[in-house]
Design a protein around this motif. Structure first.
Motif, mmCIF file in Angstrom:
data_model
loop_
_atom_site.group_PDB
_atom_site.id
_atom_site.type_symbol
_atom_site.label_atom_id
_atom_site.label_comp_id
_atom_site.label_asym_id
_atom_site.label_seq_id
_atom_site.Cartn_x
_atom_site.Cartn_y
_atom_site.Cartn_z
ATOM 1 N N LEU A 16 16.120 -34.836 -28.883
ATOM 2 C CA LEU A 16 16.613 -35.083 -30.242
ATOM 3 C C LEU A 16 16.501 -33.886 -31.179
ATOM 4 N N TRP A 17 15.567 -32.978 -30.872
ATOM 5 C CA TRP A 17 15.373 -31.882 -31.813
ATOM 6 C C TRP A 17 16.645 -31.065 -32.045
ATOM 7 N N PRO A 18 17.369 -30.698 -30.979
ATOM 8 C CA PRO A 18 18.605 -29.924 -31.227
ATOM 9 C C PRO A 18 19.589 -30.706 -32.103
ATOM 10 N N ILE A 19 19.619 -32.024 -31.912
ATOM 11 C CA ILE A 19 20.565 -32.819 -32.708
ATOM 12 C C ILE A 19 20.135 -32.832 -34.170
ATOM 13 N N VAL A 20 18.833 -32.932 -34.388
ATOM 14 C CA VAL A 20 18.332 -32.916 -35.763
ATOM 15 C C VAL A 20 18.667 -31.588 -36.435
ATOM 16 N N ARG A 21 18.543 -30.497 -35.671
ATOM 17 C CA ARG A 21 18.929 -29.169 -36.215
ATOM 18 C C ARG A 21 20.413 -29.178 -36.576
ATOM 19 N N LEU A 22 21.197 -29.738 -35.651
ATOM 20 C CA LEU A 22 22.642 -29.792 -35.860
ATOM 21 C C LEU A 22 22.970 -30.522 -37.166
ATOM 22 N N ILE A 23 22.235 -31.616 -37.420
ATOM 23 C CA ILE A 23 22.492 -32.389 -38.639
ATOM 24 C C ILE A 23 22.294 -31.514 -39.865
ATOM 25 N N SER A 24 21.198 -30.742 -39.866
ATOM 26 C CA SER A 24 20.955 -29.881 -41.025
ATOM 27 C C SER A 24 22.126 -28.936 -41.236
ATOM 28 N N ARG A 25 22.616 -28.390 -40.133
ATOM 29 C CA ARG A 25 23.728 -27.451 -40.277
ATOM 30 C C ARG A 25 24.983 -28.153 -40.769
ATOM 31 N N LEU A 26 25.240 -29.350 -40.236
ATOM 32 C CA LEU A 26 26.411 -30.113 -40.684
ATOM 33 C C LEU A 26 26.309 -30.432 -42.159
ATOM 34 N N GLU A 27 25.099 -30.826 -42.570
ATOM 35 C CA GLU A 27 24.920 -31.192 -43.975
ATOM 36 C C GLU A 27 25.221 -30.011 -44.872
ATOM 37 N N ARG A 28 24.786 -28.845 -44.445
ATOM 38 C CA ARG A 28 25.066 -27.659 -45.243
ATOM 39 C C ARG A 28 26.570 -27.406 -45.306
ATOM 40 N N ARG A 29 27.255 -27.637 -44.160
ATOM 41 C CA ARG A 29 28.684 -27.387 -44.125
ATOM 42 C C ARG A 29 29.441 -28.355 -45.031
ATOM 43 N N VAL A 30 29.045 -29.637 -44.986
ATOM 44 C CA VAL A 30 29.731 -30.630 -45.817
ATOM 45 C C VAL A 30 29.481 -30.349 -47.286
ATOM 46 N N ALA A 31 28.231 -29.941 -47.601
ATOM 47 C CA ALA A 31 27.901 -29.651 -48.995
ATOM 48 C C ALA A 31 28.700 -28.454 -49.496
ATOM 49 N N ALA A 32 29.000 -27.515 -48.594
ATOM 50 C CA ALA A 32 29.671 -26.279 -49.019
ATOM 51 C C ALA A 32 31.114 -26.535 -49.432
#
Ligand SMILES: Nc1ncnc2c1ncn2[C@@H]1O[C@H](COP(=O)(O)OP(=O)(O)O)[C@@H](O)[C@H]1O
Ligand SMILES: [Mg+2]
Lengths: 248, 221
Positions: free
Chosen positions: B205-221
């Motif tokens: 799950l850790w890689p997926i959790v990292r992925l979420i952070s990156r996605l969140e940053r992308r959506v926020a941008a």
């Protein structure tokens, strides 16, 4: 009216109420082939609702609407088939942001008209070319200026070869320096014989392109006439006041 | 210190438990491959029904979403597995898990899709419908792609929650990862198998959790 040509758009006794507010209170309007009819009026007077009733994005409460003789309201009428004959251009462009300019134009060609991809793209490119944006076919809306986006939106409607096009304040959301490019495209359409119903407050454009100007207020047509008369010598006090406000 | 290492990080015991734990992992993956697609599809169905023009249909969908979001999934699972037999139905552990997860995760995914669909403006519908596209075509080609993009971090987050939640299948004796590790623990009287199971969850799950952070940053941008 002397031409004897059948109207492209014929609206009779159109009424529309939202809950208990009547927004359109009996509109009669005829647009003949190749005419450009220009609609002005204060904010909230029902201009957008009038346009949206024409292709039943809003369901009229009463009255009749005919496009090229076909009753848009009739049960037997396929509204989706009618809609593609009624091009619509919105104030806020409403391009699909996740698709390229070309795909914005070809989506309905492919999914509504069932055109094979190559043909859809050929028609789409021709439409983009008519609005001067063939070189932006692969760009996404986010990469285009407001004026370019609105021209893509016009191409999207145009590609379906509509019998009439409805414009709802097509330049109101644009920076002043970009307005001209959109109006030029609309002039070209007019020259090419497109029938158009345009809500806008670009009076200069109306003077040289409109066949008729309609002034709406509180859901009724207050006055209509040729642009010269409407802008220089309107007969109704309300029209005069509004024109004076616009001209300031 | 030595005692702690012996109790929690005993490599010899971990090695012995490994085959059992790997078979548990396999079950967990099977459950995930079953319930995640079910939830994603069920959620989409919930969301689309909740857009219905018919008020009663809309309300029923929303009530369903609320209901299954409010019920603890463990309660739902035990009810289906142990309660339904009283009604003459005997679901297998896997079927009970599939039903419980379908109801629970569909409602969560459904709410996420619904928020996504609502985040796409009316103008997109107007534009697409004005070109003659049907409602379902507008949804499929215009609205959903944007909706999913807008809520992608939430969809992925929820999927992580679903993976973690599969461990409740252990209560109906479905030998998934946690169940297997706990079995190994009870035979060896040593907690190292649980630690190993935890490590496996973490690695998954850790890689997926990292992925979420990156996605969140992308959506926020
Ligand atoms: N979907 C709607 N529901 C309720 N009221 C609406 C809706 N759309 C428009 N109206 C109301 O109808 C009136 C006319 O709106 P509109 O046609 O947008 O005017 P205009 O385009 O001339 O500014 C306004 O008072 C507006 O608030
Ligand atoms: Mg308006």
């Amino acid at each position: 009216m002397t031409t004897g040509a059948l109207p492209i758009l014929e609206i009779r006794g159109l009424r529309k109420r939202f809950h208990d507010v009547e927004v359109l209170r009996g509109i009669d309007l005829v647009v003949l082939p190749q005419q450009l009819v220009f609609v002005i009026g204060p904010s909230g007077s029902g201009k957008s609702t009038l346009l949206r009733c024409c292709n039943r994005l809003e369901e009229p409460s009463a009255g009749s609407i005919r496009v090229a003789g076909v009753d848009v309201m009739a049960r037997s009428t396929d509204i989706n088939a009618m809609r593609r004959q009624i091009g619509m251009v919105f104030q806020s462009f409403n391009l699909y942001p996740h698709m390229t300019a070309l795909r914005n134009v070809t989506l309905a060609l492919a999914k509504v008209l069932g055109k094979p991809r190559a043909e859809a793209e050929r028609i789409g490119m021709a439409a983009l070319d008519r609005v001067g944006l063939a070189d932006k076919a692969r760009s996404y809306p986010g990469e285009l200026s407001g004026g370019q986006q609105q021209r893509v939106a016009i191409a999207r409607a145009l590609a379906l070869e509509p019998k009439v096009m409805l414009f709802d304040e097509p330049t109101s959301a644009l920076d002043p320096e970009l307005v001209g490019s959109v109006l030029n495209v609309m002039r070209e359409l007019k020259r090419g014989g497109m029938t158009m119903l345009v809500v806008s407050h670009e009076m200069r454009f109306a003077r040289d392109a409109a066949d008729r100007v309609i002034f709406m207020d509180h859901g009724v047509i207050v006055e209509e006439g040729p642009p010269q008369q409407m802008f220089s010598a309107p007969s109704e006090a309300r029209t005069r006041a509004f024109i004076a406000e616009l001209a300031r | 210190m030595e005692a702690i290492v012996q109790q929690f990080f005993n490599l010899a015991i971990m090695e012995r438990a490994l085959p059992l734990i790997l078979s548990g992992l396999e079950q967990t993956i099977v459950i995930c491959l079953l319930v995640i697609p079910l939830g994603l599809i069920g959620g989409l169905a919930f969301a689309i029904i909740s857009l219905s023009r018919l008020r009663t249909v809309r309300w029923a969908a929303i009530a369903g979403i609320d209901f299954f979001r409010a019920i603890p999934p463990l309660v739902l699972l035990i009810f289906i597995y142990a309660g339904l037999p009283f009604a003459g139905l005997r679901p297998s552990p896997m079927l009970a898990v599939a039903i419980a997860f379908f109801l629970n995760t569909s409602s969560y995914y459904g709410e996420i899709y619904r928020a996504g669909i609502e985040s796409v403006g009316q103008g997109q519908w107007d534009a697409a419908r004005s070109t003659g596209l049907y409602g379902y075509q507008t949804l499929a080609y215009v609205v959903l792609p944007q909706a999913v993009r807008n809520v992608l971090p939430d969809l992925v987050s929820n999927t992580v929650e679903v993976v973690k939640l599969t461990s409740i299948a252990s209560v109906v004796a479905l030998p998934e990862l946690l169940y297997s590790a706990d079995m190994a623990r009870s035979v060896t009287f040593n907690s190292s198998p649980i630690v190993l199971a935890a490590a496996i969850y973490l690695v998954m799950l850790w890689p997926i959790v990292r992925l979420i952070s990156r996605l969140e940053r992308r959506v926020a941008a």
